[in-house]
Design a protein around this motif. Sequence first.
Motif, mmCIF file in Angstrom:
data_model
loop_
_atom_site.group_PDB
_atom_site.id
_atom_site.type_symbol
_atom_site.label_atom_id
_atom_site.label_comp_id
_atom_site.label_asym_id
_atom_site.label_seq_id
_atom_site.Cartn_x
_atom_site.Cartn_y
_atom_site.Cartn_z
ATOM 1 N N GLN A 28 30.651 -14.734 -40.513
ATOM 2 C CA GLN A 28 30.173 -15.212 -41.563
ATOM 3 C C GLN A 28 29.515 -16.777 -41.217
ATOM 4 O O GLN A 28 28.504 -17.077 -42.037
ATOM 5 C CB GLN A 28 30.726 -15.364 -42.823
ATOM 6 N N LEU A 69 33.860 -15.148 -50.169
ATOM 7 C CA LEU A 69 34.209 -14.529 -49.041
ATOM 8 C C LEU A 69 35.330 -15.117 -48.113
ATOM 9 O O LEU A 69 36.012 -14.691 -47.490
ATOM 10 C CB LEU A 69 32.894 -14.499 -48.346
ATOM 11 N N LEU A 70 35.222 -16.499 -48.183
ATOM 12 C CA LEU A 70 36.282 -17.429 -47.491
ATOM 13 C C LEU A 70 37.782 -17.003 -48.032
ATOM 14 O O LEU A 70 38.653 -16.914 -47.147
ATOM 15 C CB LEU A 70 35.874 -19.058 -47.579
ATOM 16 N N THR A 106 31.771 -22.912 -36.522
ATOM 17 C CA THR A 106 31.738 -21.852 -35.663
ATOM 18 C C THR A 106 32.390 -21.774 -34.552
ATOM 19 O O THR A 106 32.949 -20.866 -34.136
ATOM 20 C CB THR A 106 30.113 -21.706 -35.491
ATOM 21 N N GLY A 141 35.741 -12.114 -38.681
ATOM 22 C CA GLY A 141 34.674 -12.231 -40.049
ATOM 23 C C GLY A 141 34.551 -13.680 -40.181
ATOM 24 O O GLY A 141 33.304 -13.773 -40.744
ATOM 25 N N LEU A 142 35.447 -14.476 -40.261
ATOM 26 C CA LEU A 142 34.986 -15.827 -40.325
ATOM 27 C C LEU A 142 34.139 -16.245 -39.552
ATOM 28 O O LEU A 142 33.265 -16.946 -39.891
ATOM 29 C CB LEU A 142 36.479 -16.676 -40.042
ATOM 30 N N VAL A 144 26.727 -17.402 -44.280
ATOM 31 C CA VAL A 144 26.477 -16.808 -45.248
ATOM 32 C C VAL A 144 26.892 -17.884 -46.632
ATOM 33 O O VAL A 144 26.374 -17.436 -47.975
ATOM 34 C CB VAL A 144 27.747 -15.739 -45.418
ATOM 35 N N ASN A 145 27.875 -18.740 -46.331
ATOM 36 C CA ASN A 145 27.861 -19.780 -47.236
ATOM 37 C C ASN A 145 28.487 -19.185 -48.641
ATOM 38 O O ASN A 145 28.180 -19.552 -49.751
ATOM 39 C CB ASN A 145 26.920 -20.508 -47.662
ATOM 40 N N SER A 146 29.700 -18.290 -48.458
ATOM 41 C CA SER A 146 30.291 -17.732 -49.723
ATOM 42 C C SER A 146 31.586 -18.104 -49.967
ATOM 43 O O SER A 146 32.484 -17.972 -48.971
ATOM 44 C CB SER A 146 29.906 -16.210 -49.669
#
Length: 440
Positions: free
Chosen positions: A113, A123-124, A191, A109-110, A118-120
């Motif tokens: 994103q 979410l992190l 990434t 998932g990391l 996504v830059n949330s």
Amino acid sequence: MSQDAVEATEKVTERRSWVIDIRPLRVTAYRRMWIGNGVSFFGFQFTSVAVPVEMYAITNSSAWVGLLGVAGLVPLLIFGLWGGAAADVVDRRKLLLASSMLAWIATVGLLVQALFAVNSAWLLLALTAVQSAGFAISSPTRQAIIPRIVPSGLVPAANTLAYTTTTAGGVLGPLAAGLIFAVSGTGAGVTTAYLVDAVLFTISFWATWRLPPIPPVEHGPGEDKPTAGLRGIAVGLRFLVTQPVLLLSFAVDIVAMVFAMPRALFPEVAVDRFGGDWAVGWLFSAIAIGSVVGGLTSGWIGRIKRQGLALVIAVVAWGIAIGLSGLAHSLWLMVLLLAVGGAADLVSAVYRQSILQVFAPDRLRGRLQGVFTVVVAGGPRLGDLRAGATADLTSPAVSWAGGGFVAAGLAVALAAAFPALLRYRPPAVQAAATDDDANR
């Protein structure tokens, strides 16, 4: 054989006796798990660096970065206890596979994103919490497996190998992650770091998949059937409070971490005492470096019979080394003393884990490993809080050095007041693995 040859052989044997004991690697199941854990822990270091880097890049706020610690700690406290209880109820191999899969999904998932930018921040935090929950379940399960796949006499050596490998990963992983960021930049570096972790994690799946079935032991007559709920956790806690040896081993660890963990002071001391942030990397690495060196020269650990006494001595040595390092005004002397403390910490960690694994009955081993996970995870974080608060009220030197010496004194006082730990010796050890165990 000539006398010279005999003496030469004795010298070689003596030298080897100080080298890390690798006999547990002869057990196929342990060897696979050791490889998988070592590689996956090395990969996790890439994520442990990338997540705070990405969080700061998104928010430009250290406060948000600090929230990652909370997001990781809360699931660890909750699921560490539950995971330990579950490890006494279901097949430990299956539970380790399921919890590892949960952590791997969070890592993927990391990666996703990051790929889609996504830059949330939220979410992190959520993915960090899920990953921590997976680790909280897998950690006590993995530790409860070790005494089932290696002979009891090799448990200290097995733990030493595991601690040395993970500590080495804790040194090399962040260095490798930093190199990736230096070459690729923040965006591509984040990434790449997640991708490396996800790929290396698959080796841990392979190792766990190849383990033999490890079902729970049958409960004896008159014993309640173990459960993974609150009642099952309570049974483990009730057993713990009636065992002075285990309680004292936990108590000296909490004392060591709460009073003598100085890492929260590293940034300030690096700037104020040594004139620049360049020194902070050495300070953060020093304890881990000492642990690695201690592990590589740990062949003697498995031969010690007075393990409780050795644990107390190691904690006292840790406290004194940390206390002296807080007084040092030479960076290299401080690093050396911190490394000495790291070596002592490895010794205390090995004996603490080995005492728990051998002393606790298998039917309760998972639950007690869950408590152990909570103690190990919570102690250093409370130590960070104690060090920072004390430094604000007094000074970094008083907080750092004073905490180390207080930890050493409290460990001596606890051992003297409650001598059960000093008297502890492991039960008669099993000389060697059976052929069946060794070839699993």
